[in-house]
Design a protein around this motif. Structure first.
Motif, PDB file in Angstrom:
ATOM      1  N   SER A 198      -7.558   1.910  -1.677  1.00 19.85           N
ATOM      2  CA  SER A 198      -8.524   1.165  -0.849  1.00 19.85           C
ATOM      3  C   SER A 198      -8.291   1.339   0.646  1.00 19.85           C
ATOM      4  O   SER A 198      -8.243   0.375   1.414  1.00 19.85           O
ATOM      5  CB  SER A 198      -8.511  -0.327  -1.215  1.00 19.85           C
ATOM      6  OG  SER A 198      -8.801  -0.499  -2.581  1.00 19.85           O
TER       7      SER A 198
ATOM      8  N   THR B  32       0.831  -1.207   0.000  1.00 18.72           N
ATOM      9  CA  THR B  32       0.000   0.000   0.000  1.00 18.72           C
ATOM     10  C   THR B  32       0.867   1.260   0.000  1.00 18.72           C
ATOM     11  O   THR B  32       0.582   2.212  -0.729  1.00 18.72           O
ATOM     12  CB  THR B  32      -0.951   0.003   1.218  1.00 18.72           C
ATOM     13  OG1 THR B  32      -1.761  -1.176   1.162  1.00 18.72           O
ATOM     14  CG2 THR B  32      -1.841   1.229   1.222  1.00 18.72           C
TER      15      THR B  32
ATOM     16  N   GLU C  98      -9.105   6.465  -2.033  1.00 18.90           N
ATOM     17  CA  GLU C  98      -9.987   5.609  -2.831  1.00 18.90           C
ATOM     18  C   GLU C  98      -9.170   4.690  -3.742  1.00 18.90           C
ATOM     19  O   GLU C  98      -9.461   3.496  -3.862  1.00 18.90           O
ATOM     20  CB  GLU C  98     -10.915   6.490  -3.669  1.00 18.90           C
ATOM     21  CG  GLU C  98     -11.953   5.728  -4.444  1.00 18.90           C
ATOM     22  CD  GLU C  98     -12.893   6.672  -5.163  1.00 18.90           C
ATOM     23  OE1 GLU C  98     -12.919   6.608  -6.415  1.00 18.90           O
ATOM     24  OE2 GLU C  98     -13.570   7.472  -4.482  1.00 18.90           O
ATOM     25  N   GLN C  99      -8.107   5.222  -4.342  1.00 19.29           N
ATOM     26  CA  GLN C  99      -7.316   4.425  -5.286  1.00 19.29           C
ATOM     27  C   GLN C  99      -6.480   3.348  -4.599  1.00 19.29           C
ATOM     28  O   GLN C  99      -6.097   2.365  -5.233  1.00 19.29           O
ATOM     29  CB  GLN C  99      -6.406   5.345  -6.109  1.00 19.29           C
ATOM     30  CG  GLN C  99      -7.197   6.180  -7.095  1.00 19.29           C
ATOM     31  CD  GLN C  99      -6.295   6.910  -8.051  1.00 19.29           C
ATOM     32  OE1 GLN C  99      -5.379   6.315  -8.615  1.00 19.29           O
ATOM     33  NE2 GLN C  99      -6.553   8.195  -8.245  1.00 19.29           N
TER      34      GLN C  99
END
Length: 168
Positions: A46, A22, A43-44
């Protein structure tokens, strides 16, 4: 990720900050577009916006993100010519290197300066308007850099690759 102190510029450590998938995705997206809002970034990758913001702030604290800048178009700012300059010093002493490095930071249009191995001691990347302005820079500044024995200039004819993105 490993925690470091909250100094603005952390000291180099023996081990690099451990990044998970991430973190790496966040870094890739921010390298592509640092103007992404935290909500869009979250958002991209998660994550919730709060969790994403915490990660970005930690990446900044740890020095992984050292700064956020605007990438400008050199052509529109009359700095379209790239010149690579190989420099050989007349002596290889700590004092001569220090004097050169201090002066190199003041050269107009100098974008980068690297100590290198091989035939040259340094390579500089300079941006200037055109060959005439480089000629002036050479005559007014480069010839007066301390401790220089030789300067070789290589004018770029066409840009093939230029990126600010670090491989992640």
């Amino acid at each position: 990720m490993r925690s470091k102190s909250s100094r603005s510029r952390p000291e180099p450590d023996d081990q690099a900050t451990e990044l998970d998938r991430t973190d790496r995705r966040i870094l890739k997206l921010l390298q592509e577009d640092a103007t992404l809002s935290n909500v869009a970034l979250a958002e991209q990758v998660s994550l919730s916006p709060a969790a994403c913001l915490r990660r970005v702030e930690k990446l900044k604290r740890d020095g992984v993100i050292s700064r956020v800048v605007a990438h400008l178009d050199p052509e529109q700012l009359q700095a379209g010519m790239v010149v690579l300059i190989g420099v050989v010093l007349d002596r290889s002493t700590p004092e001569s290197f220090a004097a050169f490095e201090e002066s190199a930071q003041k050269v107009s249009g100098c974008m980068e300066c690297h100590v290198v191995t091989g035939e040259f001691d340094y390579f500089m990347l300079v941006r200037t308007r055109d060959s005439q302005s480089f000629n002036r820079l050479h005559a007014e500044q480069l010839l007066y850099l301390p401790g220089v024995r030789q300067i070789r200039s290589f004018m770029g004819l066409r840009e093939v690759v230029s990126t600010h993105k670090v491989p992640i």
